[in-house]
Write a protein that holds these residues in place. Sequence first.
Motif, PDB file in Angstrom:
ATOM      1  N   GLN A 109       0.828  -1.201   0.000  1.00 32.67           N
ATOM      2  CA  GLN A 109       0.000   0.000   0.000  1.00 32.67           C
ATOM      3  C   GLN A 109       0.869   1.260   0.000  1.00 32.67           C
ATOM      4  O   GLN A 109       0.589   2.224  -0.705  1.00 32.67           O
ATOM      5  CB  GLN A 109      -0.931   0.012   1.211  1.00 32.67           C
ATOM      6  N   ILE A 110       1.944   1.238   0.796  1.00 35.41           N
ATOM      7  CA  ILE A 110       2.857   2.386   0.865  1.00 35.41           C
ATOM      8  C   ILE A 110       3.527   2.612  -0.491  1.00 35.41           C
ATOM      9  O   ILE A 110       3.620   3.750  -0.978  1.00 35.41           O
ATOM     10  CB  ILE A 110       3.917   2.160   1.963  1.00 35.41           C
ATOM     11  N   LYS A 111       3.983   1.538  -1.126  1.00 37.29           N
ATOM     12  CA  LYS A 111       4.653   1.659  -2.421  1.00 37.29           C
ATOM     13  C   LYS A 111       3.679   2.105  -3.503  1.00 37.29           C
ATOM     14  O   LYS A 111       4.047   2.883  -4.396  1.00 37.29           O
ATOM     15  CB  LYS A 111       5.311   0.328  -2.790  1.00 37.29           C
ATOM     16  N   LEU A 112       2.457   1.615  -3.432  1.00 34.94           N
ATOM     17  CA  LEU A 112       1.442   2.033  -4.395  1.00 34.94           C
ATOM     18  C   LEU A 112       1.126   3.512  -4.230  1.00 34.94           C
ATOM     19  O   LEU A 112       1.027   4.253  -5.217  1.00 34.94           O
ATOM     20  CB  LEU A 112       0.172   1.203  -4.213  1.00 34.94           C
ATOM     21  N   LEU A 113       0.991   3.957  -2.988  1.00 38.05           N
ATOM     22  CA  LEU A 113       0.717   5.362  -2.707  1.00 38.05           C
ATOM     23  C   LEU A 113       1.828   6.250  -3.267  1.00 38.05           C
ATOM     24  O   LEU A 113       1.563   7.280  -3.903  1.00 38.05           O
ATOM     25  CB  LEU A 113       0.575   5.573  -1.201  1.00 38.05           C
ATOM     26  N   GLU A 114       3.079   5.846  -3.054  1.00 32.37           N
ATOM     27  CA  GLU A 114       4.208   6.627  -3.557  1.00 32.37           C
ATOM     28  C   GLU A 114       4.184   6.708  -5.079  1.00 32.37           C
ATOM     29  O   GLU A 114       4.426   7.768  -5.671  1.00 32.37           O
ATOM     30  CB  GLU A 114       5.525   6.006  -3.088  1.00 32.37           C
ATOM     31  N   ILE A 121       7.797   4.916 -11.078  1.00 33.72           N
ATOM     32  CA  ILE A 121       8.066   3.629 -10.435  1.00 33.72           C
ATOM     33  C   ILE A 121       9.512   3.224 -10.695  1.00 33.72           C
ATOM     34  O   ILE A 121      10.175   3.769 -11.583  1.00 33.72           O
ATOM     35  CB  ILE A 121       7.105   2.510 -10.917  1.00 33.72           C
ATOM     36  N   ARG A 122       9.991   2.276  -9.912  1.00 32.06           N
ATOM     37  CA  ARG A 122      11.295   1.660 -10.153  1.00 32.06           C
ATOM     38  C   ARG A 122      11.091   0.151 -10.197  1.00 32.06           C
ATOM     39  O   ARG A 122      10.459  -0.414  -9.306  1.00 32.06           O
ATOM     40  CB  ARG A 122      12.290   2.019  -9.050  1.00 32.06           C
ATOM     41  N   ARG A 123      11.626  -0.472 -11.218  1.00 31.80           N
ATOM     42  CA  ARG A 123      11.559  -1.928 -11.267  1.00 31.80           C
ATOM     43  C   ARG A 123      12.345  -2.513 -10.098  1.00 31.80           C
ATOM     44  O   ARG A 123      13.303  -1.903  -9.624  1.00 31.80           O
ATOM     45  CB  ARG A 123      12.132  -2.453 -12.583  1.00 31.80           C
ATOM     46  N   ILE A 124      11.940  -3.683  -9.646  1.00 33.43           N
ATOM     47  CA  ILE A 124      12.648  -4.349  -8.560  1.00 33.43           C
ATOM     48  C   ILE A 124      14.096  -4.606  -8.983  1.00 33.43           C
ATOM     49  O   ILE A 124      14.342  -5.201 -10.033  1.00 33.43           O
ATOM     50  CB  ILE A 124      11.956  -5.672  -8.179  1.00 33.43           C
ATOM     51  N   GLY A 125      15.038  -4.118  -8.174  1.00 27.33           N
ATOM     52  CA  GLY A 125      16.448  -4.303  -8.480  1.00 27.33           C
ATOM     53  C   GLY A 125      17.067  -3.187  -9.291  1.00 27.33           C
ATOM     54  O   GLY A 125      18.239  -3.244  -9.642  1.00 27.33           O
ATOM     55  N   SER A 126      16.286  -2.140  -9.591  1.00 28.12           N
ATOM     56  CA  SER A 126      16.799  -1.035 -10.399  1.00 28.12           C
ATOM     57  C   SER A 126      16.659   0.284  -9.641  1.00 28.12           C
ATOM     58  O   SER A 126      15.733   0.459  -8.852  1.00 28.12           O
ATOM     59  CB  SER A 126      16.036  -0.946 -11.721  1.00 28.12           C
ATOM     60  N   ASN A 127      17.590   1.200  -9.887  1.00 25.06           N
ATOM     61  CA  ASN A 127      17.506   2.545  -9.317  1.00 25.06           C
ATOM     62  C   ASN A 127      16.942   3.550 -10.308  1.00 25.06           C
ATOM     63  O   ASN A 127      16.761   4.723  -9.980  1.00 25.06           O
ATOM     64  CB  ASN A 127      18.901   3.015  -8.863  1.00 25.06           C
TER      65      ASN A 127
END
Length: 205
Positions: A109-114, A121-127
């Motif tokens: 929920q926190i990540k979705l809100l951000e 967005i940032r893909r998992i494992g990427s900056n």
Amino acid sequence: IITRDKKMKDIIAEIDKFAITDSTILIYGETGTGKELVAQAVHNSSRRYSQKFISINWGAIPNTLLERLIFGTTKGRFTGAEDKAGLFEMADKGTLFLDEINSLDSSLQIKLLEAIETKKIRRIGSNKEIKFDIKIVAASNENPQKLIKEGRMKPDLFYRLAVIYVRLPKLKDRGDDIILLADYFVNYFNKKMNLKIKPLSNDIK
């Protein structure tokens, strides 16, 4: 959307207003009340109608897989990981329908809100930050106020999603639609499955 119900007709009449802006929409309604149909109608009435409409039922997917599905993955991050776009990227320029938002755990929920607030967005494992341009429509089959009270939905997420809030009437309150829907589905499955089911008798009606 097949209905004679006044409340449903009022909602249908408002769909063009819902669609004209990119404001987020939260639809609350019990299972089977037509949440995805309303979301699809909003998309079809919006400037995004020629782009993708992507729907995900979060209640049907384990939370351990959801983050990868939503945000995408980067090759090498974990065993078997590939460079793969998530739903936010896939829905770019279109509409993303997030069904059963009430199934999402607090960390997501926190990540979705951000993501909704920053439109990045940032893909998992990427900056690397990836911008997106989508209309977000979410739905819950449980009362959001109850979810907030029980600590199962973050208030900030609710207010971010419910810029436009739509509450669908319960099926049990749509008595005038029973025969209408029954006749529709009899005809629909007769054509689809090459059947000859008889219409409802006048006694039933």
